[in-house]
Design an enzyme around this catalytic site. Structure first.
Site, PDB file in Angstrom:
ATOM      1  N   ARG A 124     -12.859  -6.051   0.768  1.00 40.07           N
ATOM      2  CA  ARG A 124     -12.796  -7.410   1.312  1.00 40.07           C
ATOM      3  C   ARG A 124     -14.121  -7.792   1.954  1.00 40.07           C
ATOM      4  O   ARG A 124     -14.651  -8.866   1.747  1.00 40.07           O
ATOM      5  CB  ARG A 124     -11.696  -7.491   2.380  1.00 40.07           C
ATOM      6  CG  ARG A 124     -10.423  -8.105   1.858  1.00 40.07           C
ATOM      7  CD  ARG A 124      -9.417  -8.174   2.942  1.00 40.07           C
ATOM      8  NE  ARG A 124      -9.477  -6.929   3.732  1.00 40.07           N
ATOM      9  CZ  ARG A 124      -8.579  -6.566   4.641  1.00 40.07           C
ATOM     10  NH1 ARG A 124      -7.577  -7.350   4.910  1.00 40.07           N
ATOM     11  NH2 ARG A 124      -8.682  -5.432   5.298  1.00 40.07           N
TER      12      ARG A 124
ATOM     13  N   ARG B 217      -2.527   5.495  -1.435  1.00 40.70           N
ATOM     14  CA  ARG B 217      -1.089   5.463  -1.205  1.00 40.70           C
ATOM     15  C   ARG B 217      -0.406   5.159  -2.528  1.00 40.70           C
ATOM     16  O   ARG B 217      -0.948   4.408  -3.362  1.00 40.70           O
ATOM     17  CB  ARG B 217      -0.704   4.335  -0.235  1.00 40.70           C
ATOM     18  CG  ARG B 217      -0.807   4.680   1.230  1.00 40.70           C
ATOM     19  CD  ARG B 217       0.276   5.671   1.671  1.00 40.70           C
ATOM     20  NE  ARG B 217       0.183   5.995   3.085  1.00 40.70           N
ATOM     21  CZ  ARG B 217      -0.565   6.970   3.613  1.00 40.70           C
ATOM     22  NH1 ARG B 217      -1.314   7.726   2.838  1.00 40.70           N
ATOM     23  NH2 ARG B 217      -0.556   7.198   4.914  1.00 40.70           N
TER      24      ARG B 217
ATOM     25  N   GLU C  50       7.103   8.654  -3.727  1.00 37.38           N
ATOM     26  CA  GLU C  50       6.968  10.102  -3.568  1.00 37.38           C
ATOM     27  C   GLU C  50       7.947  10.617  -2.505  1.00 37.38           C
ATOM     28  O   GLU C  50       8.291   9.876  -1.579  1.00 37.38           O
ATOM     29  CB  GLU C  50       5.515  10.482  -3.195  1.00 37.38           C
ATOM     30  CG  GLU C  50       5.056   9.965  -1.858  1.00 37.38           C
ATOM     31  CD  GLU C  50       3.571  10.223  -1.597  1.00 37.38           C
ATOM     32  OE1 GLU C  50       2.728   9.879  -2.440  1.00 37.38           O
ATOM     33  OE2 GLU C  50       3.273  10.750  -0.511  1.00 37.38           O
TER      34      GLU C  50
ATOM     35  N   HIS D   6       0.074  14.958  -2.399  1.00 36.51           N
ATOM     36  CA  HIS D   6      -0.366  14.258  -1.177  1.00 36.51           C
ATOM     37  C   HIS D   6      -1.020  15.246  -0.184  1.00 36.51           C
ATOM     38  O   HIS D   6      -0.561  15.391   0.952  1.00 36.51           O
ATOM     39  CB  HIS D   6       0.810  13.522  -0.522  1.00 36.51           C
ATOM     40  CG  HIS D   6       0.365  12.403   0.384  1.00 36.51           C
ATOM     41  ND1 HIS D   6       1.062  11.217   0.520  1.00 36.51           N
ATOM     42  CD2 HIS D   6      -0.719  12.286   1.204  1.00 36.51           C
ATOM     43  CE1 HIS D   6       0.450  10.442   1.400  1.00 36.51           C
ATOM     44  NE2 HIS D   6      -0.647  11.078   1.823  1.00 36.51           N
TER      45      HIS D   6
END
Ligand code: DGY
Length: 334
Positions: free
Chosen positions: A178, A239, A268, A286
Site C-alpha cells: 500500500r 496467512r 488450516e 505454519h
C-alpha cells in the site's frame, strides 16, 4: 490478591513460571484446541488472556467476559482479534512483532529456494527408491540468484526477505505494498514499487507476506495466477485465505505456474486436497517463525505485555507492543 489469567495454549514452562510470579495462572498443558464456548467459559473471571493466532477474540466473547482487561498474543498476525471491539470494551491488545522478523524471513527464503529447486519433490522420489541414474534434466528447477523476486507486502518481514534476495543472491527486487518504501531503503535493496498486476507478470519468484484482512482475502486467485509466468513460483508465509487454495491447486495441476511453497492454508490445519495430490508444491505446517530461540522470544514478549498491561513488573502500565495503547488508563485497566 493476584489477578487471574488464562494461558490458552501450551507454552514454555519458564514463561508460565514468570506469569505465576504475578498472577493466578490457568494453563492449557494439553494444548487442547478449545471450542469458542469453552474458551469463553474458561475466561470467566480472568483479567488476562494469553493467546496465539488460534483463539478468536470477538465482540461476543468480549461481551461475555466483562472482567477481561488484556489480551496478549504471542503471534505477530492478529487477524483473529477484533481490535476495535477490544478498544470499545477497554481491553488492551498486544501482538509480538520484530522478534520473529529475521527467523521468518530465513524460512520464507528457504521455502522459496526449496520450491524453485524442487527439493522436497526430488527427496520424495529418492525415498521411493525411484532414482536409478543421473540424467541431464532430472528435477531441473529454476535459478534463484539473479532472478526477479516479487514481494507482495513490504513490511518488516518482506524487507528482510528482499534484503536476503538482493544482497545475498543478486536478485532484482520488485514489490507491491500500500505504501512505498523510504527511498533510502529502496536504494539499499534496489527495490522498485510496481502495481500488483505488474508484480505478478514480472516476477520469477513471488513471496507473499501481506497481513490477512477482509481486503486481502483471495488477493491471489485464478485471475492473478493467470498473469504469472509459467516458470514462476509462489511462496506464501503470510496467512491462509490470502491465496485461493482451490485456484492454486488447479494452476499447479495444469502447470500454469511452475511450483508453490506454502506454510499457511485456508482453514488450516486442514489442507485443500488438491494441494496434497500435486507434486510441484512444498508444504509445511505454519512453522515460519519456529526456531526455538524465536518462539521463546515471542512467548516472553507476550508475557512482558500481559504483566505490564495488568499493572505489574518493571514496565507496569506500559506494555511494550500494545496495538491499542489508547485504552491504557481507561476503566478496565485503571
Ligand atoms: C505469527 O506470529 O503471526 C505467526 O504466523 C504464528 O502465528
Amino acid at each position: 490478591m493476584k489477578p487471574s489469567v488464562l494461558v490458552a495454549l501450551r507454552v514454555f514452562p519458564e514463561v508460565v513460571a514468570r506469569l505465576r510470579e504475578h498472577f493466578e495462572v490457568e494453563t492449557n498443558d494439553a494444548d487442547a484446541d478449545w471450542p469458542q464456548a469453552e474458551l469463553i467459559a474458561r475466561l470467566q473471571g480472568q483479567a488476562g488472556a494469553y493467546i496465539t493466532g488460534a483463539q478468536r477474540i470477538d465482540a461476543a466473547l468480549l461481551a461475555a467476559c466483562p472482567q477481561l482487561r488484556a489480551v496478549c498474543s504471542m503471534a505477530v498476525g492478529y487477524n483473529n482479534i477484533d481490535v476495535p471491539a477490544c478498544t470499545a470494551h477497554g481491553v488492551l491488545v498486544s501482538n509480538a512483532p520484530d522478534v520473529l522478523t529475521e527467523t521468518t524471513a530465513d524460512f520464507g527464503f528457504a521455502l522459496m529456494m526449496a520450491t524453485a529447486r524442487r527439493i522436497t519433490e526430488s527427496e520424495h522420489y529418492l525415498r521411493r527408491g525411484e532414482w536409478s541414474k543421473w540424467s541431464v534434466d532430472l528435477f531441473a528447477g529454476s535459478d534463484v540468484h539473479g532472478a526477479t523476486l516479487g514481494v507482495l507486502g513490504m513490511g518488516r518481514i518482506g524487507q528482510a526477505i528482499a534484503r536476503r534476495g538482493a544482497l545475498g543472491f543478486g536478485m532484482k527486487v520488485a514489490y507491491h505494498n500500500r505504501s512505498k518504501l523510504d527511498p533510502a531503503i529502496e536504494a539499499e535493496l534496489g527495490a522498485r514499487w510496481v502495481n500488483k498486476e505488474d508484480l505478478l507478470r514480472q516476477c520469477d519468484h513471488l513471496v507473499i507476506v501481506v497481513p490477512y484482512s477482509a481486503a486481502s482475502h483471495h488477493l491471489i486467485g485464478a485471475a492473478e495466477l493467470a498473469l504469472m509466468k509459467p516458470t514462476a513460483t509462489l511462496t506464501n508465509i503470510a496467512r491462509g485465505g490470502i491465496v485461493d487454495d482451490a485456484a492454486l491447486a488447479d494452476a499447479l495441476r495444469r502447470k500454469a505456474i511452475a511450483a508453490a511453497g506454502l506454510d499457511v492454508f485456508e482453514g488450516e490445519p486442514a489442507v485443500h486436497p488438491g494441494l496434497l495430490t500435486v507434486p510441484n508444491v512444498v508444504l509445511t505446517p505454519h512453522i515460519a517463525s519456529a526456531s526455538l530461540p524465536t518462539r521463546m522470544a515471542m512467548a516472553q514478549l507476550a508475557a512482558d505485555n500481559l504483566i505490564a498491561a495488568l499493572g505489574c513488573g518493571p514496565n507496569k502500565g506500559r506494555p511494550p507492543t500494545a496495538l491499542n495503547p489508547e485504552v491504557l488508563g481507561t476503566a478496565r485497566l485503571a
